[in-house]
Design a protein around this motif. Structure first.
Motif, PDB file in Angstrom:
ATOM      1  N   GLY A  94       0.821  -1.188   0.000  1.00  0.00           N
ATOM      2  CA  GLY A  94       0.000   0.000   0.000  1.00  0.00           C
ATOM      3  C   GLY A  94       0.856   1.239   0.000  1.00  0.00           C
ATOM      4  O   GLY A  94       2.075   1.174  -0.217  1.00  0.00           O
ATOM      5  N   SER A  95       0.208   2.354   0.248  1.00  0.00           N
ATOM      6  CA  SER A  95       0.891   3.651   0.286  1.00  0.00           C
ATOM      7  C   SER A  95       0.852   4.201   1.694  1.00  0.00           C
ATOM      8  O   SER A  95      -0.217   4.268   2.299  1.00  0.00           O
ATOM      9  CB  SER A  95       0.215   4.630  -0.673  1.00  0.00           C
ATOM     10  OG  SER A  95       0.317   4.190  -2.008  1.00  0.00           O
ATOM     11  N   VAL A  96       2.016   4.577   2.198  1.00  0.00           N
ATOM     12  CA  VAL A  96       2.108   5.145   3.537  1.00  0.00           C
ATOM     13  C   VAL A  96       3.065   6.324   3.504  1.00  0.00           C
ATOM     14  O   VAL A  96       3.835   6.498   2.548  1.00  0.00           O
ATOM     15  CB  VAL A  96       2.593   4.112   4.574  1.00  0.00           C
ATOM     16  CG1 VAL A  96       1.613   2.964   4.710  1.00  0.00           C
ATOM     17  CG2 VAL A  96       3.987   3.605   4.234  1.00  0.00           C
ATOM     18  N   ARG A  97       3.035   7.093   4.555  1.00  0.00           N
ATOM     19  CA  ARG A  97       3.984   8.191   4.704  1.00  0.00           C
ATOM     20  C   ARG A  97       5.216   7.708   5.476  1.00  0.00           C
ATOM     21  O   ARG A  97       5.183   6.670   6.137  1.00  0.00           O
ATOM     22  CB  ARG A  97       3.336   9.356   5.434  1.00  0.00           C
ATOM     23  CG  ARG A  97       2.259  10.039   4.627  1.00  0.00           C
ATOM     24  CD  ARG A  97       1.842  11.366   5.263  1.00  0.00           C
ATOM     25  NE  ARG A  97       0.851  12.058   4.456  1.00  0.00           N
ATOM     26  CZ  ARG A  97       1.158  12.885   3.474  1.00  0.00           C
ATOM     27  NH1 ARG A  97       2.425  13.097   3.161  1.00  0.00           N
ATOM     28  NH2 ARG A  97       0.207  13.489   2.801  1.00  0.00           N
ATOM     29  N   THR A  98       6.261   8.468   5.367  1.00  0.00           N
ATOM     30  CA  THR A  98       7.480   8.163   6.103  1.00  0.00           C
ATOM     31  C   THR A  98       7.172   7.946   7.578  1.00  0.00           C
ATOM     32  O   THR A  98       6.421   8.721   8.181  1.00  0.00           O
ATOM     33  CB  THR A  98       8.494   9.320   5.966  1.00  0.00           C
ATOM     34  OG1 THR A  98       8.830   9.481   4.581  1.00  0.00           O
ATOM     35  CG2 THR A  98       9.746   9.046   6.769  1.00  0.00           C
ATOM     36  N   GLY A  99       7.728   6.871   8.110  1.00  0.00           N
ATOM     37  CA  GLY A  99       7.482   6.535   9.502  1.00  0.00           C
ATOM     38  C   GLY A  99       6.337   5.565   9.716  1.00  0.00           C
ATOM     39  O   GLY A  99       6.150   5.058  10.825  1.00  0.00           O
ATOM     40  N   TRP A 131       8.220 -17.997  -6.717  1.00  0.00           N
ATOM     41  CA  TRP A 131       8.030 -16.570  -6.516  1.00  0.00           C
ATOM     42  C   TRP A 131       6.552 -16.214  -6.527  1.00  0.00           C
ATOM     43  O   TRP A 131       5.777 -16.753  -7.315  1.00  0.00           O
ATOM     44  CB  TRP A 131       8.728 -15.779  -7.626  1.00  0.00           C
ATOM     45  CG  TRP A 131      10.213 -15.890  -7.602  1.00  0.00           C
ATOM     46  CD1 TRP A 131      10.977 -16.834  -8.229  1.00  0.00           C
ATOM     47  CD2 TRP A 131      11.119 -15.031  -6.913  1.00  0.00           C
ATOM     48  NE1 TRP A 131      12.304 -16.610  -7.969  1.00  0.00           N
ATOM     49  CE2 TRP A 131      12.420 -15.514  -7.171  1.00  0.00           C
ATOM     50  CE3 TRP A 131      10.959 -13.904  -6.107  1.00  0.00           C
ATOM     51  CZ2 TRP A 131      13.564 -14.896  -6.646  1.00  0.00           C
ATOM     52  CZ3 TRP A 131      12.094 -13.298  -5.590  1.00  0.00           C
ATOM     53  CH2 TRP A 131      13.375 -13.794  -5.860  1.00  0.00           C
ATOM     54  N   GLY A 132       6.202 -15.254  -5.675  1.00  0.00           N
ATOM     55  CA  GLY A 132       4.883 -14.673  -5.734  1.00  0.00           C
ATOM     56  C   GLY A 132       4.885 -13.544  -6.758  1.00  0.00           C
ATOM     57  O   GLY A 132       5.930 -13.149  -7.276  1.00  0.00           O
ATOM     58  N   ARG A 133       3.716 -12.998  -7.019  1.00  0.00           N
ATOM     59  CA  ARG A 133       3.589 -11.949  -8.038  1.00  0.00           C
ATOM     60  C   ARG A 133       4.085 -10.593  -7.582  1.00  0.00           C
ATOM     61  O   ARG A 133       4.382  -9.740  -8.398  1.00  0.00           O
ATOM     62  CB  ARG A 133       2.131 -11.804  -8.466  1.00  0.00           C
ATOM     63  CG  ARG A 133       1.715 -12.825  -9.492  1.00  0.00           C
ATOM     64  CD  ARG A 133       0.431 -12.410 -10.157  1.00  0.00           C
ATOM     65  NE  ARG A 133       0.078 -13.303 -11.242  1.00  0.00           N
ATOM     66  CZ  ARG A 133      -0.958 -13.141 -12.021  1.00  0.00           C
ATOM     67  NH1 ARG A 133      -1.771 -12.133 -11.845  1.00  0.00           N
ATOM     68  NH2 ARG A 133      -1.218 -13.989 -13.000  1.00  0.00           N
ATOM     69  N   GLY A 134       4.156 -10.363  -6.329  1.00  0.00           N
ATOM     70  CA  GLY A 134       4.629  -9.063  -5.869  1.00  0.00           C
ATOM     71  C   GLY A 134       3.503  -8.189  -5.381  1.00  0.00           C
ATOM     72  O   GLY A 134       2.380  -8.238  -5.887  1.00  0.00           O
ATOM     73  N   THR A 135       3.835  -7.386  -4.397  1.00  0.00           N
ATOM     74  CA  THR A 135       2.888  -6.418  -3.858  1.00  0.00           C
ATOM     75  C   THR A 135       3.620  -5.082  -3.735  1.00  0.00           C
ATOM     76  O   THR A 135       4.765  -5.035  -3.297  1.00  0.00           O
ATOM     77  CB  THR A 135       2.306  -6.901  -2.508  1.00  0.00           C
ATOM     78  OG1 THR A 135       1.322  -5.987  -2.043  1.00  0.00           O
ATOM     79  CG2 THR A 135       3.374  -7.072  -1.442  1.00  0.00           C
ATOM     80  N   GLU A 136       2.973  -4.031  -4.143  1.00  0.00           N
ATOM     81  CA  GLU A 136       3.636  -2.730  -4.255  1.00  0.00           C
ATOM     82  C   GLU A 136       3.564  -1.934  -2.963  1.00  0.00           C
ATOM     83  O   GLU A 136       2.514  -1.831  -2.331  1.00  0.00           O
ATOM     84  CB  GLU A 136       3.024  -1.931  -5.393  1.00  0.00           C
ATOM     85  CG  GLU A 136       3.807  -0.689  -5.755  1.00  0.00           C
ATOM     86  CD  GLU A 136       3.415  -0.131  -7.109  1.00  0.00           C
ATOM     87  OE1 GLU A 136       2.535  -0.722  -7.768  1.00  0.00           O
ATOM     88  OE2 GLU A 136       3.999   0.894  -7.498  1.00  0.00           O
ATOM     89  N   VAL A 137       4.698  -1.376  -2.616  1.00  0.00           N
ATOM     90  CA  VAL A 137       4.811  -0.522  -1.436  1.00  0.00           C
ATOM     91  C   VAL A 137       5.309   0.845  -1.873  1.00  0.00           C
ATOM     92  O   VAL A 137       6.321   0.943  -2.574  1.00  0.00           O
ATOM     93  CB  VAL A 137       5.783  -1.124  -0.399  1.00  0.00           C
ATOM     94  CG1 VAL A 137       6.029  -0.139   0.740  1.00  0.00           C
ATOM     95  CG2 VAL A 137       5.239  -2.441   0.134  1.00  0.00           C
ATOM     96  N   THR A 138       4.588   1.877  -1.488  1.00  0.00           N
ATOM     97  CA  THR A 138       4.983   3.245  -1.803  1.00  0.00           C
ATOM     98  C   THR A 138       5.059   4.043  -0.514  1.00  0.00           C
ATOM     99  O   THR A 138       4.091   4.090   0.247  1.00  0.00           O
ATOM    100  CB  THR A 138       3.987   3.903  -2.760  1.00  0.00           C
ATOM    101  OG1 THR A 138       3.898   3.123  -3.957  1.00  0.00           O
ATOM    102  CG2 THR A 138       4.451   5.312  -3.122  1.00  0.00           C
ATOM    103  N   VAL A 139       6.217   4.634  -0.280  1.00  0.00           N
ATOM    104  CA  VAL A 139       6.420   5.441   0.912  1.00  0.00           C
ATOM    105  C   VAL A 139       6.707   6.877   0.483  1.00  0.00           C
ATOM    106  O   VAL A 139       7.672   7.132  -0.237  1.00  0.00           O
ATOM    107  CB  VAL A 139       7.575   4.913   1.777  1.00  0.00           C
ATOM    108  CG1 VAL A 139       7.668   5.706   3.075  1.00  0.00           C
ATOM    109  CG2 VAL A 139       7.399   3.427   2.075  1.00  0.00           C
ATOM    110  N   SER A 140       5.877   7.769   0.906  1.00  0.00           N
ATOM    111  CA  SER A 140       6.047   9.169   0.532  1.00  0.00           C
ATOM    112  C   SER A 140       6.517   9.980   1.737  1.00  0.00           C
ATOM    113  O   SER A 140       6.189   9.674   2.881  1.00  0.00           O
ATOM    114  CB  SER A 140       4.741   9.738  -0.010  1.00  0.00           C
ATOM    115  OG  SER A 140       3.714   9.612   0.952  1.00  0.00           O
ATOM    116  N   SER A 141       7.260  11.019   1.426  1.00  0.00           N
ATOM    117  CA  SER A 141       7.802  11.862   2.509  1.00  0.00           C
ATOM    118  C   SER A 141       6.830  12.974   2.876  1.00  0.00           C
ATOM    119  O   SER A 141       5.830  13.184   2.209  1.00  0.00           O
ATOM    120  CB  SER A 141       9.133  12.463   2.072  1.00  0.00           C
ATOM    121  OG  SER A 141       8.962  13.192   0.875  1.00  0.00           O
TER     122      SER A 141
END
Length: 117
Positions: A9-14, A107-117
Motif C-alpha cells: 500500500g501507500s504510507v507516509r514516512t514513519g 516466486w509470488g507476483r509481488g505487492t507494491e509498497v509506496t512510501v512518501s515523505s
C-alpha cells in the motif's frame, strides 16, 4: 507451489505495513523446511534481498532494514510475513516473496509498497 502476496500500500514516512505471503500446493513439512525470503525491486533497480528466514530458523536482513523489518512465518497457515516499521521513501518498490523448496525457487507476483515523505 503457489505464492500469493498481499499487504502492500501507500504510507507516509514513519508508517508501517505488514506483508503476507500465503503458500499453497505445498505440503506442510516442505513449507516448514523451506527457506523463505522477501525481495524488493525499486523503480529502475535490480531485485534485491530484503530479509530471509533460513530452513534452520535463522534470519538475515539487508543492512538498510535491520531494526525496522521483521520476517516471520506461521507454519500452520503456510504464510510468511514481513512486518515493516518506520518506513522510508527508499523502501518504495515491489515486494516479492520467495520460497525455496527442495532446491527449487518459487516466486509470488509481488505487492507494491509506496512510501512518501
Amino acid at each position: 507451489v503457489q505464492l500469493q502476496a498481499s499487504g502492500g500500500g501507500s504510507v507516509r514516512t514513519g508508517g508501517s505495513l505488514k506483508l503476507s505471503c500465503a503458500a499453497s500446493r505445498i505440503i506442510l513439512s516442505d513449507f516448514w523446511q523451506s527457506r523463505k525470503a522477501w525481495y524488493r525491486q525499486a523503480p529502475g533497480k535490480q531485485r534485491e534481498l530484503v530479509a530471509e528466514l533460513t530452513s534452520g530458523g535463522s534470519t538475515n536482513y539487508q543492512d538498510s532494514v535491520k531494526g525496522r523489518f521483521t520476517i516471520s512465518r506461521d507454519n500452520a497457515k503456510k504464510t510468511v510475513y514481513l512486518q515493516m516499521n518506520n518506513l522510508e521513501p527508499e523502501d518504495t518498490g515491489v515486494y516479492y516473496c520467495n520460497v525455496e523448496v527442495r532446491s527449487r525457487d518459487y516466486w509470488g507476483r509481488g505487492t507494491e509498497v509506496t512510501v512518501s515523505s
